[in-house]
Design a protein around this motif. Structure first.
Motif, PDB file in Angstrom:
ATOM      1  N   ILE A  37     -36.452  19.239   5.222  1.00 42.74           N
ATOM      2  CA  ILE A  37     -36.334  20.354   4.282  1.00 42.74           C
ATOM      3  C   ILE A  37     -35.004  21.083   4.458  1.00 42.74           C
ATOM      4  O   ILE A  37     -34.285  20.874   5.438  1.00 42.74           O
ATOM      5  CB  ILE A  37     -37.483  21.387   4.454  1.00 42.74           C
ATOM      6  CG1 ILE A  37     -37.490  21.978   5.877  1.00 42.74           C
ATOM      7  CG2 ILE A  37     -38.820  20.769   4.134  1.00 42.74           C
ATOM      8  CD1 ILE A  37     -38.508  23.096   6.066  1.00 42.74           C
ATOM      9  N   HIS A  38     -34.715  21.900   3.489  1.00 40.66           N
ATOM     10  CA  HIS A  38     -33.555  22.772   3.563  1.00 40.66           C
ATOM     11  C   HIS A  38     -34.114  24.184   3.571  1.00 40.66           C
ATOM     12  O   HIS A  38     -34.915  24.530   2.717  1.00 40.66           O
ATOM     13  CB  HIS A  38     -32.692  22.576   2.316  1.00 40.66           C
ATOM     14  CG  HIS A  38     -31.249  22.692   2.616  1.00 40.66           C
ATOM     15  ND1 HIS A  38     -30.287  22.111   1.848  1.00 40.66           N
ATOM     16  CD2 HIS A  38     -30.591  23.309   3.611  1.00 40.66           C
ATOM     17  CE1 HIS A  38     -29.102  22.367   2.363  1.00 40.66           C
ATOM     18  NE2 HIS A  38     -29.267  23.096   3.437  1.00 40.66           N
ATOM     19  N   ALA A  89     -40.376  27.743   9.481  1.00 38.83           N
ATOM     20  CA  ALA A  89     -39.530  26.956   8.586  1.00 38.83           C
ATOM     21  C   ALA A  89     -40.170  26.765   7.221  1.00 38.83           C
ATOM     22  O   ALA A  89     -39.474  26.642   6.219  1.00 38.83           O
ATOM     23  CB  ALA A  89     -39.228  25.594   9.204  1.00 38.83           C
ATOM     24  N   THR A  90     -41.498  26.739   7.186  1.00 39.91           N
ATOM     25  CA  THR A  90     -42.165  26.438   5.925  1.00 39.91           C
ATOM     26  C   THR A  90     -42.742  27.685   5.262  1.00 39.91           C
ATOM     27  O   THR A  90     -43.533  27.594   4.343  1.00 39.91           O
ATOM     28  CB  THR A  90     -43.297  25.406   6.138  1.00 39.91           C
ATOM     29  OG1 THR A  90     -44.142  25.864   7.200  1.00 39.91           O
ATOM     30  CG2 THR A  90     -42.726  24.052   6.526  1.00 39.91           C
ATOM     31  N   TRP A  95     -38.447  28.406   2.787  1.00 41.84           N
ATOM     32  CA  TRP A  95     -38.330  27.039   2.299  1.00 41.84           C
ATOM     33  C   TRP A  95     -38.549  27.025   0.798  1.00 41.84           C
ATOM     34  O   TRP A  95     -39.417  27.735   0.294  1.00 41.84           O
ATOM     35  CB  TRP A  95     -39.394  26.179   3.021  1.00 41.84           C
ATOM     36  CG  TRP A  95     -39.522  24.789   2.517  1.00 41.84           C
ATOM     37  CD1 TRP A  95     -38.517  23.948   2.171  1.00 41.84           C
ATOM     38  CD2 TRP A  95     -40.747  24.069   2.295  1.00 41.84           C
ATOM     39  NE1 TRP A  95     -39.032  22.744   1.749  1.00 41.84           N
ATOM     40  CE2 TRP A  95     -40.382  22.785   1.816  1.00 41.84           C
ATOM     41  CE3 TRP A  95     -42.098  24.377   2.463  1.00 41.84           C
ATOM     42  CZ2 TRP A  95     -41.328  21.821   1.500  1.00 41.84           C
ATOM     43  CZ3 TRP A  95     -43.045  23.412   2.154  1.00 41.84           C
ATOM     44  CH2 TRP A  95     -42.655  22.147   1.685  1.00 41.84           C
ATOM     45  N   ASP A  96     -37.749  26.232   0.102  1.00 40.86           N
ATOM     46  CA  ASP A  96     -37.852  26.195  -1.366  1.00 40.86           C
ATOM     47  C   ASP A  96     -38.925  25.239  -1.894  1.00 40.86           C
ATOM     48  O   ASP A  96     -38.956  24.923  -3.067  1.00 40.86           O
ATOM     49  CB  ASP A  96     -36.492  25.837  -1.973  1.00 40.86           C
ATOM     50  CG  ASP A  96     -35.956  24.505  -1.441  1.00 40.86           C
ATOM     51  OD1 ASP A  96     -36.705  23.796  -0.730  1.00 40.86           O
ATOM     52  OD2 ASP A  96     -34.797  24.171  -1.737  1.00 40.86           O
ATOM     53  N   LYS A 186     -32.684  29.470  -2.589  1.00 39.15           N
ATOM     54  CA  LYS A 186     -31.663  28.576  -3.149  1.00 39.15           C
ATOM     55  C   LYS A 186     -30.280  29.135  -2.847  1.00 39.15           C
ATOM     56  O   LYS A 186     -30.120  30.335  -2.730  1.00 39.15           O
ATOM     57  CB  LYS A 186     -31.835  28.505  -4.667  1.00 39.15           C
ATOM     58  CG  LYS A 186     -33.103  27.831  -5.083  1.00 39.15           C
ATOM     59  CD  LYS A 186     -32.767  26.586  -5.857  1.00 39.15           C
ATOM     60  CE  LYS A 186     -34.009  25.791  -6.155  1.00 39.15           C
ATOM     61  NZ  LYS A 186     -34.011  24.514  -5.490  1.00 39.15           N
ATOM     62  N   PRO A 187     -29.269  28.257  -2.762  1.00 39.12           N
ATOM     63  CA  PRO A 187     -27.924  28.789  -2.550  1.00 39.12           C
ATOM     64  C   PRO A 187     -27.496  29.660  -3.728  1.00 39.12           C
ATOM     65  O   PRO A 187     -27.906  29.422  -4.861  1.00 39.12           O
ATOM     66  CB  PRO A 187     -27.045  27.542  -2.474  1.00 39.12           C
ATOM     67  CG  PRO A 187     -27.916  26.375  -2.563  1.00 39.12           C
ATOM     68  CD  PRO A 187     -29.308  26.802  -2.876  1.00 39.12           C
ATOM     69  N   LEU A 188     -26.698  30.651  -3.436  1.00 42.38           N
ATOM     70  CA  LEU A 188     -26.204  31.525  -4.493  1.00 42.38           C
ATOM     71  C   LEU A 188     -24.846  31.029  -4.948  1.00 42.38           C
ATOM     72  O   LEU A 188     -24.064  30.526  -4.159  1.00 42.38           O
ATOM     73  CB  LEU A 188     -26.079  32.952  -3.958  1.00 42.38           C
ATOM     74  CG  LEU A 188     -27.344  33.537  -3.341  1.00 42.38           C
ATOM     75  CD1 LEU A 188     -27.059  34.922  -2.773  1.00 42.38           C
ATOM     76  CD2 LEU A 188     -28.467  33.608  -4.360  1.00 42.38           C
TER      77      LEU A 188
END
Ligand SMILES: [Zn+2]
Ligand SMILES: [Zn+2]
Ligand SMILES: [Zn+2]
Ligand SMILES: [Zn+2]
Ligand SMILES: [Zn+2]
Length: 202
Positions: A37-38, A89-90, A95-96, A186-188
């Motif tokens: 995951i990310h 982490a989850t 986590w997305d 999510k990345p901005l």
């Protein structure tokens, strides 16, 4: 019964999933942990590893509490000491919800510009023409505004285009295109003018 979950290292008191032969007990929820995951506060992917295995002092990158190395945890393959509790982490805001196992890792392009051989830069905010750095300490008139933050350039060092009036503060030119922030899964993406990072759908 009360037990220690082998998958996440946390206590449980509800009916665990058990393997009697190997003395293995896990939470129901921990039987379906994602493998890769990310998370929103680390630039690399993390993978579920059971057991964590390497004895030592492990601190979780989310809650900063100790991690029991005999249990499962998420590890970064790039940073040797980055680990996370499975539960941390989850978590919902961390986590997305996307399982990345089997998904090729694309290196996220966060570099705002490429440097050309002649020292000029190709910046993503200004397509078509390269920008060059002005270090001479000339002060620009007040009306000349940075193409990113829309504030006067003044006496700051700046990049300018030789064909248009486009200018950028040196510091603004260096802002990464995308950033990870712990408030967003999510990345901005960098938005301009005004320089703010916003959630994007890509
Ligand atoms: Zn568990
Ligand atoms: Zn077993
Ligand atoms: Zn934790
Ligand atoms: Zn890492
Ligand atoms: Zn600026």
């Amino acid at each position: 019964i009360s037990f220690l979950c082998d998958a996440c290292g946390a206590k449980g008191d509800q009916a665990p999933y058990v393997c009697l032969q190997c003395d293995f007990m896990v939470h129901r929820g921990c039987t379906a942990l994602p493998r890769v995951i990310h998370i929103n506060r680390h630039d690399h992917r993390v993978s579920y590893t059971y057991p964590l295995g390497r004895p030592g002092e492990w601190k979780c990158g989310v809650c900063w509490e100790d991690i029991d190395w005999s249990c499962g945890a998420y590890l970064c393959s790039t940073c040797p000491n980055y680990a996370l509790h499975s539960g941390c982490a989850t978590r919902y805001h961390v986590w997305d919800r996307i399982e990345l196992y089997g998904v090729p890792e694309e290196v996220e392009d966060t570099e705002p510009f490429k440097v050309n051989q002649d020292g000029t830069i190709a910046h993503f905010l200004h397509h078509g023409a390269d920008l060059s750095l002005n270090k001479d300490g000339i002060a620009l008139e007040k009306g000349i505004l940075c193409g990113a933050c829309v504030r006067p350039i003044g006496s700051h060092t700046f990049y300018s285009c030789s064909y248009t009036s486009f200018v950028l503060h040196e510091t603004c030119a260096n802002l990464p295109k995308k950033k990870r922030h712990f408030l967003s899964p999510k990345p901005l993406s960098l938005r301009y003018p005004n320089v703010s990072y916003v959630r994007s759908n890509i």
